[in-house]
Design a protein around this motif. Structure first.
Motif, mmCIF file in Angstrom:
data_model
loop_
_atom_site.group_PDB
_atom_site.id
_atom_site.type_symbol
_atom_site.label_atom_id
_atom_site.label_comp_id
_atom_site.label_asym_id
_atom_site.label_seq_id
_atom_site.Cartn_x
_atom_site.Cartn_y
_atom_site.Cartn_z
ATOM 1 N N ALA A 16 0.827 -1.204 0.000
ATOM 2 C CA ALA A 16 0.000 0.000 0.000
ATOM 3 C C ALA A 16 0.866 1.262 0.000
ATOM 4 C CB ALA A 16 -0.932 -0.007 1.210
ATOM 5 N N GLU A 17 1.970 1.229 0.733
ATOM 6 C CA GLU A 17 2.866 2.385 0.765
ATOM 7 C C GLU A 17 3.505 2.616 -0.599
ATOM 8 O OE1 GLU A 17 5.577 1.530 3.896
ATOM 9 O OE2 GLU A 17 4.169 2.041 5.506
ATOM 10 N N ARG A 18 3.885 1.524 -1.278
ATOM 11 C CA ARG A 18 4.466 1.672 -2.616
ATOM 12 C C ARG A 18 3.450 2.268 -3.588
ATOM 13 N NH1 ARG A 18 6.922 -3.386 -1.457
ATOM 14 N NH2 ARG A 18 5.221 -4.455 -2.527
ATOM 15 N N GLU A 19 2.206 1.794 -3.511
ATOM 16 C CA GLU A 19 1.177 2.333 -4.397
ATOM 17 C C GLU A 19 0.947 3.815 -4.127
ATOM 18 O OE1 GLU A 19 -2.207 -0.107 -3.822
ATOM 19 O OE2 GLU A 19 -1.412 -1.802 -4.972
ATOM 20 N N GLN A 20 0.927 4.193 -2.860
ATOM 21 C CA GLN A 20 0.742 5.603 -2.532
ATOM 22 C C GLN A 20 1.927 6.441 -3.005
ATOM 23 O OE1 GLN A 20 -1.878 7.296 -1.222
ATOM 24 N NE2 GLN A 20 -2.999 5.373 -1.500
ATOM 25 N N ALA A 21 3.145 5.874 -2.895
ATOM 26 C CA ALA A 21 4.330 6.614 -3.351
ATOM 27 C C ALA A 21 4.274 6.851 -4.859
ATOM 28 C CB ALA A 21 5.595 5.835 -2.980
ATOM 29 N N ILE A 22 3.775 5.858 -5.605
ATOM 30 C CA ILE A 22 3.664 6.029 -7.050
ATOM 31 C C ILE A 22 2.603 7.069 -7.385
ATOM 32 C CG2 ILE A 22 2.945 4.844 -9.177
ATOM 33 C CD1 ILE A 22 4.274 2.326 -8.058
ATOM 34 N N ILE A 23 1.470 7.011 -6.677
ATOM 35 C CA ILE A 23 0.386 7.965 -6.950
ATOM 36 C C ILE A 23 0.855 9.390 -6.693
ATOM 37 C CG2 ILE A 23 -1.881 8.732 -6.148
ATOM 38 C CD1 ILE A 23 -2.545 5.772 -5.683
ATOM 39 N N HIS A 24 1.649 9.580 -5.636
ATOM 40 C CA HIS A 24 2.079 10.925 -5.254
ATOM 41 C C HIS A 24 3.497 11.245 -5.736
ATOM 42 C CE1 HIS A 24 -1.513 11.386 -2.829
ATOM 43 N NE2 HIS A 24 -1.260 10.229 -2.247
ATOM 44 N N ALA A 25 3.996 10.475 -6.729
ATOM 45 C CA ALA A 25 5.341 10.738 -7.247
ATOM 46 C C ALA A 25 5.404 12.133 -7.860
ATOM 47 C CB ALA A 25 5.720 9.684 -8.289
ATOM 48 N N LYS A 26 6.491 12.827 -7.608
ATOM 49 C CA LYS A 26 6.612 14.205 -8.099
ATOM 50 C C LYS A 26 7.499 14.305 -9.330
ATOM 51 C CE LYS A 26 10.416 15.394 -4.946
ATOM 52 N NZ LYS A 26 10.881 16.349 -3.929
ATOM 53 N N TRP A 27 8.001 13.133 -9.840
ATOM 54 C CA TRP A 27 8.869 13.155 -11.018
ATOM 55 C C TRP A 27 8.284 12.279 -12.125
ATOM 56 C CZ3 TRP A 27 12.190 16.888 -10.414
ATOM 57 C CH2 TRP A 27 12.760 17.157 -9.164
ATOM 58 N N ASN A 28 8.256 12.821 -13.348
ATOM 59 C CA ASN A 28 7.963 12.032 -14.544
ATOM 60 C C ASN A 28 9.278 11.703 -15.241
ATOM 61 O OD1 ASN A 28 5.140 12.097 -14.261
ATOM 62 N ND2 ASN A 28 5.038 14.104 -15.255
ATOM 63 N N VAL A 29 9.339 10.531 -15.854
ATOM 64 C CA VAL A 29 10.559 10.085 -16.525
ATOM 65 C C VAL A 29 10.195 9.592 -17.927
ATOM 66 C CG1 VAL A 29 12.560 8.554 -16.452
ATOM 67 C CG2 VAL A 29 11.546 9.374 -14.315
ATOM 68 N N CYS A 30 10.919 10.089 -18.929
ATOM 69 C CA CYS A 30 10.758 9.639 -20.315
ATOM 70 C C CYS A 30 12.050 8.952 -20.738
ATOM 71 C CB CYS A 30 10.443 10.820 -21.238
ATOM 72 S SG CYS A 30 10.299 10.348 -22.979
ATOM 73 N N VAL A 31 11.949 7.722 -21.186
ATOM 74 C CA VAL A 31 13.116 6.931 -21.587
ATOM 75 C C VAL A 31 12.941 6.512 -23.042
ATOM 76 C CG1 VAL A 31 14.508 4.869 -21.140
ATOM 77 C CG2 VAL A 31 13.397 6.069 -19.229
ATOM 78 N N ASP A 32 13.949 6.769 -23.867
ATOM 79 C CA ASP A 32 13.923 6.292 -25.251
ATOM 80 C C ASP A 32 15.217 5.543 -25.554
ATOM 81 O OD1 ASP A 32 15.790 8.210 -27.126
ATOM 82 O OD2 ASP A 32 14.943 9.340 -25.453
ATOM 83 N N LEU A 33 15.114 4.570 -26.442
ATOM 84 C CA LEU A 33 16.247 3.708 -26.787
ATOM 85 C C LEU A 33 16.329 3.590 -28.302
ATOM 86 C CD1 LEU A 33 18.485 1.688 -25.859
ATOM 87 C CD2 LEU A 33 16.752 -0.085 -26.049
ATOM 88 N N GLN A 34 17.428 4.053 -28.860
ATOM 89 C CA GLN A 34 17.632 3.993 -30.308
ATOM 90 C C GLN A 34 18.496 2.786 -30.639
ATOM 91 O OE1 GLN A 34 19.926 7.078 -32.594
ATOM 92 N NE2 GLN A 34 17.894 7.642 -33.336
ATOM 93 N N MET A 35 17.983 1.907 -31.523
ATOM 94 C CA MET A 35 18.705 0.723 -31.978
ATOM 95 C C MET A 35 19.097 0.944 -33.434
ATOM 96 S SD MET A 35 16.303 -2.283 -30.368
ATOM 97 C CE MET A 35 16.184 -2.521 -28.580
ATOM 98 N N VAL A 36 20.403 0.973 -33.716
ATOM 99 C CA VAL A 36 20.897 1.312 -35.052
ATOM 100 C C VAL A 36 21.882 0.245 -35.509
ATOM 101 C CG1 VAL A 36 22.039 3.059 -36.458
ATOM 102 C CG2 VAL A 36 20.632 3.755 -34.504
ATOM 103 N N ALA A 37 21.741 -0.183 -36.773
ATOM 104 C CA ALA A 37 22.675 -1.134 -37.375
ATOM 105 C C ALA A 37 23.566 -0.398 -38.364
ATOM 106 C CB ALA A 37 21.916 -2.258 -38.076
ATOM 107 N N LEU A 38 24.875 -0.656 -38.295
ATOM 108 C CA LEU A 38 25.813 -0.041 -39.231
ATOM 109 C C LEU A 38 27.010 -0.957 -39.432
ATOM 110 C CD1 LEU A 38 27.785 2.797 -37.422
ATOM 111 C CD2 LEU A 38 26.233 1.268 -36.221
ATOM 112 N N GLU A 39 27.790 -0.669 -40.463
ATOM 113 C CA GLU A 39 28.930 -1.517 -40.783
ATOM 114 C C GLU A 39 29.923 -1.553 -39.624
ATOM 115 O OE1 GLU A 39 30.679 -0.180 -44.377
ATOM 116 O OE2 GLU A 39 28.940 -0.684 -45.629
ATOM 117 N N GLU A 40 30.622 -2.662 -39.531
ATOM 118 C CA GLU A 40 31.532 -2.885 -38.402
ATOM 119 C C GLU A 40 32.598 -1.796 -38.308
ATOM 120 O OE1 GLU A 40 34.606 -6.340 -36.799
ATOM 121 O OE2 GLU A 40 33.107 -6.820 -38.333
ATOM 122 N N ALA A 41 33.179 -1.401 -39.431
ATOM 123 C CA ALA A 41 34.252 -0.399 -39.401
ATOM 124 C C ALA A 41 33.732 0.937 -38.880
ATOM 125 C CB ALA A 41 34.844 -0.233 -40.797
#
Length: 274
Positions: free
Chosen positions: A54-79
């Protein structure tokens, strides 16, 4: 008079028989209702676990920070990958940003291929998952094709093989998810300046259907049973980054295209929840 006495004796005998069939509580007494089980009180451990959840759920509800995470996957020649990897690994933010801009130019000029770019938004301390999935269903067991039956054991023609390979009838299947998955669980530190990330990105693709060799039946017919060959680069790691900082988290040697690497570059940005 004798007749009435005989009737009384008979009635008395029936009453005695009825009392023998009744429970021990006695004739004429009401039957006791079955006892209702009383639920046991929750243990101290269960109470503690429920309180923490219950404490964890309340902490999430009242969280004061938003976080945006992005991950770029790119393929390129070995050299070309070998040139960029040292720049991404340096602690110099200017070099890292310059390497990332160079990589974006390579994507635009098709010197590099953008494989995926998943993005998730969540709050401080809350797990988030982004999936782009295509299900690949493939057979795992086969029945041989039906052929004319004759009495007695089949006698194949000596030295004659039907070289026209045929596929058996599938009778069992499996399903494999192909695509990209990004699992993230951030913890905001230093008043939003740094983030501790638990990351698990993965990318699964079907390379080809591979034939493991035909099977020769008693009727001298070749049956093929092709099976899928998957590639699944996966990373599981914990790291701490500055808000807005780009970080190379993995470099995978690819099977397809040949002589290519996949670079995975993550960025997390913290904003204050209004």
């Amino acid at each position: 008079m004798r007749h009435s006495h005989r009737q009384l004796v008979t009635v008395g005998a029936l009453l005695l028989l009825a009392t023998d069939l009744l429970p021990v509580t006695g004739f004429g007494q009401a039957l006791a209702a079955p006892a209702v089980p009383v639920a046991a009180a929750p243990s101290a451990e269960n109470t503690r676990l429920r309180r923490e959840e219950a404490e964890r759920e309340q902490a999430i509800i009242h969280a004061k920070w938003n976080v945006c995470v992005d991950l770029q996957m790119v393929a390129l020649e070995e050299a070309k990958a070998m040139e960029l990897i040292p720049e991404f690994q340096s602690e110099n933010e200017v070099k890292i940003e310059a390497a990332w801009r160079k990589l974006q130019v390579m994507i635009k000029t098709r010197e590099a291929t953008l494989l995926a770019w998943p993005m998730v938004r969540t709050v401080d301390g809350s797990r988030a998952v982004s999936e782009t999935i295509v299900e690949k269903r493939y057979p795992t067991e086969f029945e041989p094709p039906h052929e004319p039956r004759t009495f007695g054991p089949p006698i194949p023609e000596p030295g004659h093989i039907n070289e026209a390979t045929v596929e058996g009838t599938p009778n069992a299947f499996e399903t494999r998810n192909t695509g990209v998955t990004l699992e993230v669980e951030p913890t905001v530190l230093s008043q939003g300046k740094r983030i501790y990330l638990r990351l698990e990105p993965s990318r699964t693709e079907l390379l080809r259907m591979e034939d493991y060799g035909p099977v020769l039946t008693v009727h001298n017919t070749l049956i093929s049973a092709p099976q899928p060959l998957f590639a699944s680069p996966r990373t599981h790691l914990d790291l701490t980054v500055r808000s807005g900082q780009r970080q190379l988290i993995a470099a995978h040697k690819l099977t397809k295209p040949v002589n290519c690497y996949e670079l995975d570059i993550v960025r997390a940005v913290v904003t204050k929840a209004e």
